[in-house]
Write an enzyme that holds these catalytic residues in place. Structure first.
Site, PDB file in Angstrom:
ATOM      1  N   SER A 138      60.922 -12.082  17.293  1.00 52.72           N
ATOM      2  CA  SER A 138      59.363 -11.110  17.298  1.00 52.72           C
ATOM      3  C   SER A 138      58.382 -11.165  18.440  1.00 52.72           C
ATOM      4  O   SER A 138      57.286 -10.261  19.389  1.00 52.72           O
ATOM      5  CB  SER A 138      58.708 -11.350  16.371  1.00 52.72           C
ATOM      6  OG  SER A 138      58.852 -10.818  14.948  1.00 52.72           O
ATOM      7  N   HIS A 171      52.871  -5.605   4.608  1.00 53.13           N
ATOM      8  CA  HIS A 171      51.884  -6.359   5.618  1.00 53.13           C
ATOM      9  C   HIS A 171      50.353  -5.371   4.619  1.00 53.13           C
ATOM     10  O   HIS A 171      49.032  -6.069   4.961  1.00 53.13           O
ATOM     11  CB  HIS A 171      51.351  -6.226   7.097  1.00 53.13           C
ATOM     12  CG  HIS A 171      52.673  -7.282   7.088  1.00 53.13           C
ATOM     13  ND1 HIS A 171      52.566  -8.427   7.923  1.00 53.13           N
ATOM     14  CD2 HIS A 171      53.961  -6.878   7.552  1.00 53.13           C
ATOM     15  CE1 HIS A 171      53.553  -8.858   8.234  1.00 53.13           C
ATOM     16  NE2 HIS A 171      54.066  -8.211   7.774  1.00 53.13           N
TER      17      HIS A 171
END
Length: 617
Positions: A326, A375
Protein backbone atom coordinates in the site's frame (compact mmCIF):
# COMPACT_ATOMS: atom_id res chain seq x y z
CA UNK A 1 133.88 -52.06 -34.10
CA UNK A 2 131.14 -51.10 -31.68
CA UNK A 3 128.72 -48.18 -32.66
CA UNK A 4 129.31 -44.95 -30.83
CA UNK A 5 126.16 -43.81 -28.96
CA UNK A 6 126.42 -40.28 -27.63
CA UNK A 7 125.15 -39.90 -24.09
CA UNK A 8 124.36 -36.20 -24.55
CA UNK A 9 123.35 -34.02 -27.53
CA UNK A 10 123.65 -30.38 -26.50
CA UNK A 11 122.75 -29.11 -29.95
CA UNK A 12 119.55 -31.18 -30.09
CA UNK A 13 118.57 -30.16 -26.62
CA UNK A 14 119.01 -26.54 -27.55
CA UNK A 15 116.81 -26.93 -30.63
CA UNK A 16 114.08 -28.75 -28.68
CA UNK A 17 114.16 -26.19 -25.87
CA UNK A 18 114.05 -23.32 -28.37
CA UNK A 19 111.08 -24.87 -30.16
CA UNK A 20 109.20 -25.45 -26.93
CA UNK A 21 109.97 -21.95 -25.76
CA UNK A 22 108.61 -20.50 -28.97
CA UNK A 23 105.45 -22.60 -28.72
CA UNK A 24 105.00 -21.65 -25.09
CA UNK A 25 105.49 -18.00 -25.84
CA UNK A 26 103.04 -18.21 -28.72
CA UNK A 27 100.46 -19.95 -26.51
CA UNK A 28 100.95 -17.37 -23.76
CA UNK A 29 100.72 -14.57 -26.30
CA UNK A 30 97.58 -16.12 -27.78
CA UNK A 31 96.01 -16.47 -24.37
CA UNK A 32 97.03 -12.96 -23.48
CA UNK A 33 95.61 -11.69 -26.74
CA UNK A 34 92.40 -13.57 -26.04
CA UNK A 35 92.22 -12.07 -22.55
CA UNK A 36 92.95 -8.61 -23.91
CA UNK A 37 90.33 -9.05 -26.61
CA UNK A 38 87.79 -10.23 -24.07
CA UNK A 39 88.76 -7.45 -21.73
CA UNK A 40 88.35 -4.95 -24.57
CA UNK A 41 85.01 -6.47 -25.43
CA UNK A 42 83.77 -6.25 -21.85
CA UNK A 43 85.18 -2.83 -21.09
CA UNK A 44 84.60 -1.11 -24.42
CA UNK A 45 82.08 -2.90 -26.61
CA UNK A 46 79.68 -4.25 -23.90
CA UNK A 47 80.32 -1.57 -21.32
CA UNK A 48 76.79 -0.16 -21.39
CA UNK A 49 75.20 -3.58 -21.16
CA UNK A 50 77.10 -4.71 -18.10
CA UNK A 51 76.97 -1.33 -16.47
CA UNK A 52 73.20 -1.42 -16.75
CA UNK A 53 73.03 -4.94 -15.31
CA UNK A 54 75.27 -3.92 -12.48
CA UNK A 55 73.12 -0.93 -11.77
CA UNK A 56 70.07 -3.14 -11.72
CA UNK A 57 71.65 -5.28 -9.03
CA UNK A 58 72.70 -2.23 -7.08
CA UNK A 59 69.86 0.23 -7.86
CA UNK A 60 66.20 -0.75 -7.66
CA UNK A 61 63.02 1.08 -8.59
CA UNK A 62 60.57 0.65 -5.72
CA UNK A 63 56.88 1.62 -5.94
CA UNK A 64 55.47 3.87 -3.22
CA UNK A 65 51.77 3.07 -2.76
CA UNK A 66 49.52 6.08 -2.15
CA UNK A 67 47.59 6.64 1.07
CA UNK A 68 43.94 5.75 0.50
CA UNK A 69 41.52 8.62 0.98
CA UNK A 70 39.52 8.77 4.22
CA UNK A 71 35.73 8.60 4.41
CA UNK A 72 33.73 10.79 6.83
CA UNK A 73 30.07 11.27 7.63
CA UNK A 74 28.40 14.66 7.18
CA UNK A 75 29.59 15.81 10.63
CA UNK A 76 33.20 14.67 10.33
CA UNK A 77 32.85 11.28 12.04
CA UNK A 78 35.50 8.96 10.57
CA UNK A 79 33.94 5.96 8.81
CA UNK A 80 36.98 4.51 6.99
CA UNK A 81 40.51 4.95 8.32
CA UNK A 82 44.03 3.76 7.47
CA UNK A 83 46.13 2.01 10.10
CA UNK A 84 49.74 0.78 9.90
CA UNK A 85 50.11 -2.95 9.41
CA UNK A 86 53.30 -5.00 9.07
CA UNK A 87 53.50 -7.24 6.02
CA UNK A 88 55.76 -10.25 5.47
CA UNK A 89 57.02 -10.25 1.86
CA UNK A 90 59.56 -12.10 -0.29
CA UNK A 91 61.77 -10.82 -3.12
CA UNK A 92 62.09 -13.88 -5.34
CA UNK A 93 65.41 -12.88 -6.95
CA UNK A 94 67.08 -12.75 -3.53
CA UNK A 95 65.99 -16.27 -2.56
CA UNK A 96 68.04 -19.32 -3.62
CA UNK A 97 65.60 -22.00 -2.47
CA UNK A 98 62.02 -20.66 -2.26
CA UNK A 99 60.50 -23.87 -0.89
CA UNK A 100 63.09 -24.05 1.89
CA UNK A 101 62.51 -20.39 2.75
CA UNK A 102 58.75 -20.88 2.91
CA UNK A 103 59.24 -23.89 5.17
CA UNK A 104 61.48 -21.81 7.46
CA UNK A 105 58.87 -19.05 7.60
CA UNK A 106 56.06 -21.49 8.37
CA UNK A 107 58.09 -22.79 11.29
CA UNK A 108 58.37 -19.25 12.67
CA UNK A 109 54.91 -17.70 12.02
CA UNK A 110 51.47 -19.09 11.09
CA UNK A 111 50.94 -19.07 7.31
CA UNK A 112 47.65 -20.48 6.01
CA UNK A 113 47.05 -22.35 2.79
CA UNK A 114 45.07 -19.35 1.52
CA UNK A 115 48.12 -17.13 2.18
CA UNK A 116 50.30 -19.51 0.18
CA UNK A 117 47.83 -19.68 -2.70
CA UNK A 118 47.57 -15.89 -2.92
CA UNK A 119 51.37 -15.63 -2.72
CA UNK A 120 51.86 -18.07 -5.62
CA UNK A 121 49.32 -16.20 -7.77
CA UNK A 122 50.97 -12.83 -7.13
CA UNK A 123 54.39 -14.39 -7.74
CA UNK A 124 53.38 -15.16 -11.32
CA UNK A 125 52.46 -11.59 -12.24
CA UNK A 126 55.05 -9.59 -10.32
CA UNK A 127 57.87 -7.51 -11.74
CA UNK A 128 61.58 -8.37 -11.17
CA UNK A 129 62.80 -7.54 -7.66
CA UNK A 130 59.27 -6.68 -6.57
CA UNK A 131 58.36 -7.81 -3.05
CA UNK A 132 55.39 -10.20 -2.99
CA UNK A 133 53.26 -10.21 0.20
CA UNK A 134 52.91 -13.49 2.05
CA UNK A 135 51.30 -12.55 5.40
CA UNK A 136 49.48 -9.43 6.59
CA UNK A 137 49.00 -8.01 10.09
CA UNK A 138 52.04 -9.46 11.80
CA UNK A 139 52.02 -9.25 15.59
CA UNK A 140 54.89 -7.79 17.60
CA UNK A 141 56.01 -11.27 18.62
CA UNK A 142 56.00 -12.45 15.01
CA UNK A 143 57.98 -9.41 13.88
CA UNK A 144 60.54 -10.05 16.61
CA UNK A 145 60.95 -13.71 15.57
CA UNK A 146 61.45 -12.73 11.95
CA UNK A 147 63.94 -10.00 12.85
CA UNK A 148 66.09 -12.42 14.87
CA UNK A 149 66.15 -14.96 12.03
CA UNK A 150 66.39 -12.55 9.13
CA UNK A 151 70.09 -13.21 8.51
CA UNK A 152 69.22 -16.84 7.70
CA UNK A 153 66.59 -15.89 5.11
CA UNK A 154 67.86 -13.51 2.43
CA UNK A 155 65.08 -11.98 0.37
CA UNK A 156 62.57 -11.97 3.25
CA UNK A 157 61.36 -8.50 4.23
CA UNK A 158 58.98 -7.06 6.80
CA UNK A 159 57.54 -3.69 5.82
CA UNK A 160 54.94 -1.39 7.34
CA UNK A 161 52.03 -0.26 5.15
CA UNK A 162 48.79 1.56 5.79
CA UNK A 163 45.82 -0.82 5.69
CA UNK A 164 42.10 0.02 5.72
CA UNK A 165 40.23 -0.06 9.02
CA UNK A 166 36.52 0.50 9.68
CA UNK A 167 35.97 1.89 13.19
CA UNK A 168 32.25 1.09 13.20
CA UNK A 169 32.30 -2.28 11.43
CA UNK A 170 28.78 -3.62 10.95
CA UNK A 171 27.03 -0.26 11.39
CA UNK A 172 28.13 1.01 7.95
CA UNK A 173 28.89 -2.34 6.32
CA UNK A 174 26.41 -1.97 3.44
CA UNK A 175 26.66 1.81 3.09
CA UNK A 176 30.45 2.28 3.00
CA UNK A 177 31.39 -1.22 1.82
CA UNK A 178 34.94 -2.50 2.17
CA UNK A 179 38.27 -3.10 0.45
CA UNK A 180 39.90 -6.48 0.01
CA UNK A 181 42.97 -8.09 -1.53
CA UNK A 182 43.30 -7.71 -5.28
CA UNK A 183 42.30 -10.96 -6.95
CA UNK A 184 43.49 -12.35 -10.27
CA UNK A 185 40.64 -10.92 -12.34
CA UNK A 186 41.01 -7.48 -10.78
CA UNK A 187 44.77 -7.56 -11.39
CA UNK A 188 44.10 -7.98 -15.10
CA UNK A 189 41.54 -5.14 -15.18
CA UNK A 190 43.33 -2.57 -13.03
CA UNK A 191 46.02 -0.19 -14.27
CA UNK A 192 49.16 -2.22 -13.49
CA UNK A 193 51.37 0.85 -13.24
CA UNK A 194 49.12 2.71 -10.79
CA UNK A 195 48.55 -0.34 -8.58
CA UNK A 196 52.19 -1.40 -8.18
CA UNK A 197 52.87 -1.98 -4.50
CA UNK A 198 49.14 -1.86 -3.73
CA UNK A 199 47.50 -4.98 -2.37
CA UNK A 200 43.90 -3.80 -1.81
CA UNK A 201 41.05 -2.45 -3.91
CA UNK A 202 37.43 -1.44 -3.21
CA UNK A 203 35.08 -4.41 -3.45
CA UNK A 204 31.56 -3.07 -2.80
CA UNK A 205 29.71 0.07 -1.75
CA UNK A 206 31.26 3.52 -1.69
CA UNK A 207 34.73 1.96 -1.49
CA UNK A 208 34.28 0.43 -4.95
CA UNK A 209 32.12 3.11 -6.56
CA UNK A 210 34.70 5.82 -5.79
CA UNK A 211 37.79 3.59 -6.16
CA UNK A 212 39.51 5.90 -8.67
CA UNK A 213 39.08 8.86 -6.36
CA UNK A 214 40.03 7.10 -3.12
CA UNK A 215 43.05 5.20 -4.46
CA UNK A 216 45.33 8.08 -5.50
CA UNK A 217 48.44 7.76 -7.71
CA UNK A 218 51.45 5.55 -7.03
CA UNK A 219 54.91 7.11 -6.51
CA UNK A 220 58.33 5.51 -6.73
CA UNK A 221 61.92 5.77 -5.53
CA UNK A 222 65.32 4.63 -6.81
CA UNK A 223 67.30 3.02 -4.01
CA UNK A 224 70.81 1.63 -3.75
CA UNK A 225 71.03 -1.83 -2.19
CA UNK A 226 73.79 -4.15 -1.07
CA UNK A 227 74.28 -7.77 -2.11
CA UNK A 228 71.68 -8.89 0.44
CA UNK A 229 69.04 -6.49 -0.83
CA UNK A 230 69.30 -4.07 2.10
CA UNK A 231 68.59 -0.46 1.16
CA UNK A 232 71.71 1.65 1.61
CA UNK A 233 70.39 5.00 0.41
CA UNK A 234 67.61 6.63 -1.61
CA UNK A 235 68.92 8.06 -4.86
CA UNK A 236 65.70 9.58 -6.21
CA UNK A 237 62.13 9.85 -4.91
CA UNK A 238 58.81 10.84 -6.42
CA UNK A 239 56.12 10.99 -3.74
CA UNK A 240 52.75 9.29 -4.34
CA UNK A 241 49.61 11.38 -4.69
CA UNK A 242 47.27 10.43 -1.82
CA UNK A 243 43.67 9.50 -2.54
CA UNK A 244 41.00 12.13 -2.03
CA UNK A 245 39.14 12.36 1.27
CA UNK A 246 35.38 12.27 0.86
CA UNK A 247 32.48 13.28 3.07
CA UNK A 248 29.15 11.47 2.84
CA UNK A 249 25.62 12.70 3.48
CA UNK A 250 25.28 9.84 5.96
CA UNK A 251 24.62 10.95 9.53
CA UNK A 252 26.23 8.77 12.19
CA UNK A 253 23.50 9.38 14.77
CA UNK A 254 20.72 8.69 12.27
CA UNK A 255 22.46 5.55 10.99
CA UNK A 256 22.91 4.27 14.52
CA UNK A 257 19.29 5.02 15.40
CA UNK A 258 17.98 3.14 12.35
CA UNK A 259 20.34 0.23 13.00
CA UNK A 260 19.27 -0.10 16.63
CA UNK A 261 15.57 0.40 15.81
CA UNK A 262 15.65 -2.56 13.42
CA UNK A 263 17.17 -4.64 16.20
CA UNK A 264 17.40 -8.31 15.33
CA UNK A 265 14.79 -8.02 12.58
CA UNK A 266 15.74 -8.52 8.95
CA UNK A 267 15.11 -5.41 6.94
CA UNK A 268 16.33 -2.08 5.66
CA UNK A 269 15.99 1.63 6.32
CA UNK A 270 16.75 4.39 3.82
CA UNK A 271 16.50 8.08 4.70
CA UNK A 272 17.01 10.85 2.12
CA UNK A 273 17.07 14.63 2.26
CA UNK A 274 14.39 15.46 -0.34
CA UNK A 275 15.89 18.87 -1.08
CA UNK A 276 19.40 17.67 -1.93
CA UNK A 277 18.97 13.98 -2.68
CA UNK A 278 21.58 13.20 -0.01
CA UNK A 279 21.26 9.74 1.58
CA UNK A 280 21.15 10.39 5.33
CA UNK A 281 20.93 6.75 6.40
CA UNK A 282 21.33 3.43 4.61
CA UNK A 283 20.93 0.41 6.86
CA UNK A 284 20.52 -3.24 5.96
CA UNK A 285 20.23 -5.84 8.69
CA UNK A 286 21.78 -8.15 9.44
CA UNK A 287 25.14 -6.74 8.51
CA UNK A 288 28.70 -7.95 9.02
CA UNK A 289 32.09 -6.77 10.24
CA UNK A 290 33.76 -5.26 7.19
CA UNK A 291 37.20 -5.54 8.81
CA UNK A 292 37.05 -9.30 8.25
CA UNK A 293 37.48 -8.78 4.50
CA UNK A 294 40.36 -6.30 4.41
CA UNK A 295 43.27 -8.76 4.60
CA UNK A 296 41.43 -11.85 3.44
CA UNK A 297 38.55 -13.42 5.33
CA UNK A 298 39.05 -16.91 6.71
CA UNK A 299 37.18 -19.81 5.17
CA UNK A 300 35.29 -20.40 8.41
CA UNK A 301 34.12 -16.79 8.71
CA UNK A 302 33.15 -16.55 5.05
CA UNK A 303 31.19 -19.81 5.15
CA UNK A 304 29.28 -18.56 8.18
CA UNK A 305 28.28 -15.39 6.33
CA UNK A 306 27.58 -17.09 3.01
CA UNK A 307 25.50 -19.92 4.43
CA UNK A 308 23.50 -17.91 6.96
CA UNK A 309 19.74 -18.05 6.22
CA UNK A 310 19.60 -14.34 7.10
CA UNK A 311 21.97 -13.51 4.19
CA UNK A 312 24.01 -10.77 5.95
CA UNK A 313 26.07 -10.05 2.80
CA UNK A 314 22.88 -9.09 0.93
CA UNK A 315 22.31 -5.32 0.82
CA UNK A 316 18.56 -5.19 1.25
CA UNK A 317 18.47 -1.40 0.80
CA UNK A 318 19.43 -1.53 -2.89
CA UNK A 319 19.29 -5.23 -3.79
CA UNK A 320 16.17 -6.34 -1.95
CA UNK A 321 13.12 -6.32 -4.23
CA UNK A 322 9.79 -6.44 -2.39
CA UNK A 323 6.14 -5.93 -3.31
CA UNK A 324 5.64 -2.31 -2.19
CA UNK A 325 2.11 -2.98 -0.98
CA UNK A 326 0.00 0.00 0.00
CA UNK A 327 2.97 2.39 0.05
CA UNK A 328 2.21 3.12 -3.63
CA UNK A 329 -1.35 4.29 -2.88
CA UNK A 330 -0.45 8.01 -2.60
CA UNK A 331 1.21 7.74 -6.02
CA UNK A 332 -1.83 5.91 -7.37
CA UNK A 333 -4.03 8.67 -5.96
CA UNK A 334 -1.95 11.30 -7.80
CA UNK A 335 -2.24 9.24 -10.99
CA UNK A 336 -6.02 9.15 -10.62
CA UNK A 337 -6.24 12.88 -9.98
CA UNK A 338 -3.91 13.85 -12.81
CA UNK A 339 -5.61 11.52 -15.30
CA UNK A 340 -9.02 12.98 -14.42
CA UNK A 341 -10.45 9.62 -13.37
CA UNK A 342 -11.13 10.76 -9.78
CA UNK A 343 -11.48 13.95 -7.80
CA UNK A 344 -10.89 14.42 -4.07
CA UNK A 345 -14.64 14.27 -3.59
CA UNK A 346 -15.53 11.28 -5.78
CA UNK A 347 -16.33 8.06 -3.93
CA UNK A 348 -16.65 4.32 -4.50
CA UNK A 349 -18.83 1.82 -2.61
CA UNK A 350 -16.88 -0.38 -0.20
CA UNK A 351 -18.52 -3.60 0.99
CA UNK A 352 -15.08 -4.96 1.90
CA UNK A 353 -14.41 -6.62 -1.46
CA UNK A 354 -14.31 -5.81 -5.15
CA UNK A 355 -15.24 -7.73 -8.29
CA UNK A 356 -14.46 -7.03 -11.90
CA UNK A 357 -17.49 -6.52 -14.13
CA UNK A 358 -18.76 -9.92 -15.26
CA UNK A 359 -16.46 -11.80 -12.82
CA UNK A 360 -17.68 -13.46 -9.63
CA UNK A 361 -14.28 -13.53 -7.96
CA UNK A 362 -14.03 -11.25 -4.96
CA UNK A 363 -10.80 -9.31 -4.33
CA UNK A 364 -10.84 -8.71 -0.61
CA UNK A 365 -9.96 -5.61 1.37
CA UNK A 366 -7.71 -6.24 4.37
CA UNK A 367 -10.36 -4.69 6.65
CA UNK A 368 -12.89 -7.40 5.82
CA UNK A 369 -11.42 -9.98 8.21
CA UNK A 370 -11.41 -7.41 11.03
CA UNK A 371 -14.83 -5.75 10.64
CA UNK A 372 -16.66 -8.14 8.37
CA UNK A 373 -17.39 -5.23 6.06
CA UNK A 374 -15.62 -2.31 4.35
CA UNK A 375 -14.19 0.95 5.66
CA UNK A 376 -17.43 2.85 5.04
CA UNK A 377 -20.47 2.61 2.73
CA UNK A 378 -18.64 4.95 0.36
CA UNK A 379 -14.95 5.90 0.41
CA UNK A 380 -13.30 9.02 -0.97
CA UNK A 381 -9.61 9.62 -1.76
CA UNK A 382 -8.75 11.02 1.68
CA UNK A 383 -10.19 8.02 3.51
CA UNK A 384 -8.74 5.60 0.96
CA UNK A 385 -5.18 6.74 1.69
CA UNK A 386 -5.57 7.43 5.43
CA UNK A 387 -7.25 4.07 6.12
CA UNK A 388 -5.59 2.20 3.23
CA UNK A 389 -8.76 1.12 1.45
CA UNK A 390 -7.95 -1.59 -1.09
CA UNK A 391 -11.39 -1.45 -2.75
CA UNK A 392 -10.88 2.19 -3.77
CA UNK A 393 -7.57 1.38 -5.45
CA UNK A 394 -8.87 -1.81 -7.07
CA UNK A 395 -11.43 0.34 -8.84
CA UNK A 396 -8.90 3.04 -9.70
CA UNK A 397 -6.41 0.49 -11.04
CA UNK A 398 -9.07 -1.06 -13.30
CA UNK A 399 -9.84 2.34 -14.80
CA UNK A 400 -6.20 3.40 -15.11
CA UNK A 401 -5.19 0.08 -16.74
CA UNK A 402 -1.78 -1.47 -16.11
CA UNK A 403 -0.14 0.54 -18.87
CA UNK A 404 -1.60 3.77 -17.49
CA UNK A 405 -0.25 2.87 -14.05
CA UNK A 406 3.16 2.15 -15.60
CA UNK A 407 3.19 5.55 -17.28
CA UNK A 408 2.32 7.49 -14.11
CA UNK A 409 4.36 5.52 -11.55
CA UNK A 410 7.52 5.54 -13.64
CA UNK A 411 7.77 9.25 -12.88
CA UNK A 412 8.54 8.33 -9.27
CA UNK A 413 11.48 6.17 -10.32
CA UNK A 414 9.78 2.80 -9.87
CA UNK A 415 10.90 0.10 -12.26
CA UNK A 416 14.32 1.69 -12.92
CA UNK A 417 17.53 2.02 -10.93
CA UNK A 418 17.65 5.22 -8.93
CA UNK A 419 21.27 5.90 -9.88
CA UNK A 420 22.48 5.94 -6.28
CA UNK A 421 26.27 6.00 -6.07
CA UNK A 422 26.85 2.50 -4.75
CA UNK A 423 27.18 -0.97 -6.21
CA UNK A 424 24.79 -3.79 -7.12
CA UNK A 425 21.59 -1.73 -7.24
CA UNK A 426 18.62 -3.56 -8.73
CA UNK A 427 15.82 -2.08 -10.82
CA UNK A 428 12.72 -3.67 -9.33
CA UNK A 429 9.70 -4.35 -11.55
CA UNK A 430 7.03 -1.91 -12.70
CA UNK A 431 4.82 -4.24 -14.76
CA UNK A 432 3.04 -3.48 -18.00
CA UNK A 433 1.56 -5.52 -20.81
CA UNK A 434 4.82 -5.16 -22.74
CA UNK A 435 6.89 -6.17 -19.73
CA UNK A 436 4.95 -9.40 -19.17
CA UNK A 437 5.04 -10.31 -22.83
CA UNK A 438 8.81 -9.73 -23.03
CA UNK A 439 9.68 -11.27 -19.65
CA UNK A 440 7.26 -14.18 -19.45
CA UNK A 441 5.84 -14.44 -22.96
CA UNK A 442 2.32 -14.30 -21.49
CA UNK A 443 -0.67 -12.00 -21.92
CA UNK A 444 -1.79 -9.61 -19.20
CA UNK A 445 -4.97 -10.48 -17.27
CA UNK A 446 -7.42 -7.93 -15.76
CA UNK A 447 -7.16 -9.43 -12.26
CA UNK A 448 -3.42 -8.77 -12.28
CA UNK A 449 -4.15 -5.08 -12.71
CA UNK A 450 -6.07 -5.06 -9.44
CA UNK A 451 -3.19 -6.72 -7.59
CA UNK A 452 -0.73 -4.19 -9.04
CA UNK A 453 -3.06 -1.38 -7.93
CA UNK A 454 -2.29 -2.18 -4.29
CA UNK A 455 1.41 -2.89 -4.87
CA UNK A 456 1.18 -6.67 -5.12
CA UNK A 457 1.50 -9.20 -7.92
CA UNK A 458 4.45 -8.67 -10.21
CA UNK A 459 5.31 -5.23 -8.84
CA UNK A 460 8.62 -5.07 -6.96
CA UNK A 461 10.59 -2.15 -5.51
CA UNK A 462 13.74 -1.68 -3.47
CA UNK A 463 13.74 0.38 -0.26
CA UNK A 464 15.97 2.88 -2.07
CA UNK A 465 13.33 3.24 -4.80
CA UNK A 466 10.57 3.74 -2.24
CA UNK A 467 12.61 6.38 -0.40
CA UNK A 468 13.30 8.16 -3.70
CA UNK A 469 9.61 8.01 -4.65
CA UNK A 470 8.79 9.52 -1.24
CA UNK A 471 11.11 12.45 -1.99
CA UNK A 472 9.15 13.05 -5.21
CA UNK A 473 5.97 13.28 -3.14
CA UNK A 474 7.67 15.54 -0.58
CA UNK A 475 9.06 17.97 -3.19
CA UNK A 476 5.89 17.94 -5.29
CA UNK A 477 7.47 16.37 -8.31
CA UNK A 478 11.26 16.70 -8.20
CA UNK A 479 13.17 13.46 -8.64
CA UNK A 480 16.90 13.47 -7.91
CA UNK A 481 19.38 10.64 -8.14
CA UNK A 482 20.09 9.81 -4.47
CA UNK A 483 23.67 10.51 -3.49
CA UNK A 484 25.84 9.17 -0.69
CA UNK A 485 28.74 11.49 -1.48
CA UNK A 486 28.45 15.01 -0.08
CA UNK A 487 31.84 16.55 -0.82
CA UNK A 488 35.24 15.69 -2.26
CA UNK A 489 38.11 17.38 -0.50
CA UNK A 490 35.62 19.94 0.83
CA UNK A 491 34.09 20.66 -2.60
CA UNK A 492 30.29 20.07 -2.46
CA UNK A 493 28.79 17.50 -4.85
CA UNK A 494 25.25 18.01 -6.12
CA UNK A 495 22.81 15.20 -6.79
CA UNK A 496 21.63 15.36 -10.42
CA UNK A 497 18.01 16.26 -11.07
CA UNK A 498 16.49 13.45 -13.14
CA UNK A 499 13.12 14.98 -13.86
CA UNK A 500 10.16 16.99 -12.64
CA UNK A 501 6.54 15.87 -12.54
CA UNK A 502 4.13 18.62 -13.47
CA UNK A 503 0.89 18.39 -11.49
CA UNK A 504 -1.85 20.69 -10.20
CA UNK A 505 -1.02 22.16 -6.76
CA UNK A 506 -4.45 21.21 -5.44
CA UNK A 507 -3.76 17.59 -6.31
CA UNK A 508 -0.53 17.61 -4.34
CA UNK A 509 -2.44 19.27 -1.47
CA UNK A 510 -5.09 16.54 -1.49
CA UNK A 511 -2.59 13.68 -1.49
CA UNK A 512 -0.38 15.29 1.16
CA UNK A 513 -3.35 15.87 3.45
CA UNK A 514 -4.46 12.26 3.06
CA UNK A 515 -0.92 11.11 3.95
CA UNK A 516 -0.91 13.42 6.99
CA UNK A 517 -4.07 11.72 8.19
CA UNK A 518 -2.33 8.30 8.25
CA UNK A 519 -0.75 9.32 11.58
CA UNK A 520 -2.65 12.44 12.62
CA UNK A 521 -6.27 11.29 12.39
CA UNK A 522 -8.49 9.15 14.59
CA UNK A 523 -8.70 6.28 12.06
CA UNK A 524 -5.30 6.53 10.37
CA UNK A 525 -3.50 3.20 9.97
CA UNK A 526 -0.41 4.50 11.84
CA UNK A 527 -2.13 6.69 14.43
CA UNK A 528 -0.41 4.86 17.32
CA UNK A 529 3.04 6.23 16.46
CA UNK A 530 1.70 9.80 16.59
CA UNK A 531 1.43 9.84 20.38
CA UNK A 532 3.68 12.55 21.82
CA UNK A 533 4.98 13.59 18.41
CA UNK A 534 6.32 17.17 18.33
CA UNK A 535 5.99 17.59 14.58
CA UNK A 536 3.62 16.51 11.83
CA UNK A 537 4.45 14.02 9.14
CA UNK A 538 2.98 12.63 5.92
CA UNK A 539 3.19 8.88 5.59
CA UNK A 540 1.77 5.64 4.26
CA UNK A 541 1.71 2.16 5.74
CA UNK A 542 2.17 -0.95 3.66
CA UNK A 543 1.86 -4.71 4.00
CA UNK A 544 3.06 -7.06 1.27
CA UNK A 545 2.25 -10.74 1.01
CA UNK A 546 5.01 -13.31 0.87
CA UNK A 547 2.77 -16.26 0.06
CA UNK A 548 -0.54 -16.39 -1.79
CA UNK A 549 -3.83 -16.85 0.08
CA UNK A 550 -6.50 -18.96 -1.55
CA UNK A 551 -9.87 -17.45 -2.42
CA UNK A 552 -12.01 -17.60 0.72
CA UNK A 553 -9.09 -18.50 3.01
CA UNK A 554 -8.15 -16.36 6.00
CA UNK A 555 -4.57 -15.33 6.76
CA UNK A 556 -3.73 -16.17 10.38
CA UNK A 557 -0.22 -15.02 11.19
CA UNK A 558 0.32 -17.38 14.11
CA UNK A 559 -0.34 -20.34 11.82
CA UNK A 560 2.18 -19.23 9.19
CA UNK A 561 5.90 -20.00 9.31
CA UNK A 562 7.95 -16.95 10.33
CA UNK A 563 9.64 -16.57 6.95
CA UNK A 564 6.27 -16.81 5.17
CA UNK A 565 4.70 -13.96 7.10
CA UNK A 566 3.88 -10.64 5.50
CA UNK A 567 6.49 -7.92 5.12
CA UNK A 568 5.89 -4.61 6.88
CA UNK A 569 6.58 -1.35 5.03
CA UNK A 570 6.33 2.34 5.84
CA UNK A 571 7.18 5.54 3.97
CA UNK A 572 7.09 9.07 5.37
CA UNK A 573 8.37 12.61 5.02
CA UNK A 574 8.58 15.34 7.66
CA UNK A 575 8.09 18.02 8.81
CA UNK A 576 4.79 18.15 6.98
CA UNK A 577 4.96 21.79 5.82
CA UNK A 578 8.66 21.90 4.88
CA UNK A 579 10.10 18.37 4.57
CA UNK A 580 13.80 17.84 5.29
CA UNK A 581 13.77 14.03 5.45
CA UNK A 582 12.04 11.18 3.64
CA UNK A 583 12.16 7.63 5.00
CA UNK A 584 11.39 4.14 3.70
CA UNK A 585 11.40 1.11 5.99
CA UNK A 586 11.01 -2.60 5.21
CA UNK A 587 10.81 -5.29 7.90
CA UNK A 588 10.97 -8.74 6.37
CA UNK A 589 8.26 -11.06 7.69
CA UNK A 590 7.36 -8.44 10.27
CA UNK A 591 3.67 -9.27 9.90
CA UNK A 592 2.61 -5.84 8.72
CA UNK A 593 3.22 -2.10 8.79
CA UNK A 594 3.03 -2.01 12.59
CA UNK A 595 6.55 -3.51 12.62
CA UNK A 596 7.94 -0.79 10.34
CA UNK A 597 6.21 2.41 11.49
CA UNK A 598 7.90 2.67 14.94
CA UNK A 599 11.28 2.37 13.24
CA UNK A 600 10.44 5.29 10.97
CA UNK A 601 9.26 7.30 13.98
CA UNK A 602 12.58 6.68 15.76
CA UNK A 603 14.54 7.83 12.69
CA UNK A 604 12.42 10.96 12.22
CA UNK A 605 12.75 11.83 15.91
CA UNK A 606 16.53 11.46 15.73
CA UNK A 607 16.66 13.85 12.79
CA UNK A 608 14.03 16.39 13.82
CA UNK A 609 14.14 16.44 17.62
CA UNK A 610 17.62 17.24 18.97
CA UNK A 611 18.59 16.60 22.56
CA UNK A 612 17.23 20.00 23.58
CA UNK A 613 13.74 18.88 22.54
CA UNK A 614 13.22 21.73 20.06
CA UNK A 615 11.92 20.56 16.69
CA UNK A 616 14.17 21.39 13.73
CA UNK A 617 12.59 22.72 10.58
Amino acid sequence: MPQHIPLKDPSGDIRIFAARTVVSVLVVLALLASILARYYDLQINDYEIYRTQSERNRVQLQPLPPKRGLIFDRNGVLLADNRPSHILSIVRERVDDLDATLAQLQALVPISEADLENFQLKLQRRRPYEAVPLRFRLTEEERALLAVNRHRMPGVTVDAQLVRHYPHGELFSHAVGYVGRINEQEAQELDERNYRGTFHVGKVGVEKFYEDLLHGEVGYQNVETNAHGRVLRVLERFDPVPGGDISLHLDFKLQQTAFEALGEQRGAVVAIDPLTGGVLALVSRPGFDTNLFVNGISGTDYSALRDSPDVPLFNRAVQGQYPPGSTIKPMMAMAGLESGLVTPESTVPDPGWYSLPGDSRRYRDWILKIRGTGHAPRVDLHMAVAESCDVYFYDLARRLTIDGMHEHLSGYGLGTRTGVDTTNERAGVLPSTHWKRDALNQPWYPGETLSAGIGQGYMLATPMQLATATTVLATRGQRRAPRLIRSIGGAPQEAPLLGTMEAAPEHWDAVHESMRAVVHSARGTARKIGEGMRYEMASKTGTSQVIGIAQGAIYVEAEVAERHRNHGLFIAFAPYEAPTIAVAVIVENGGGASAASPIARAVLDAWLVPDDGVVDG
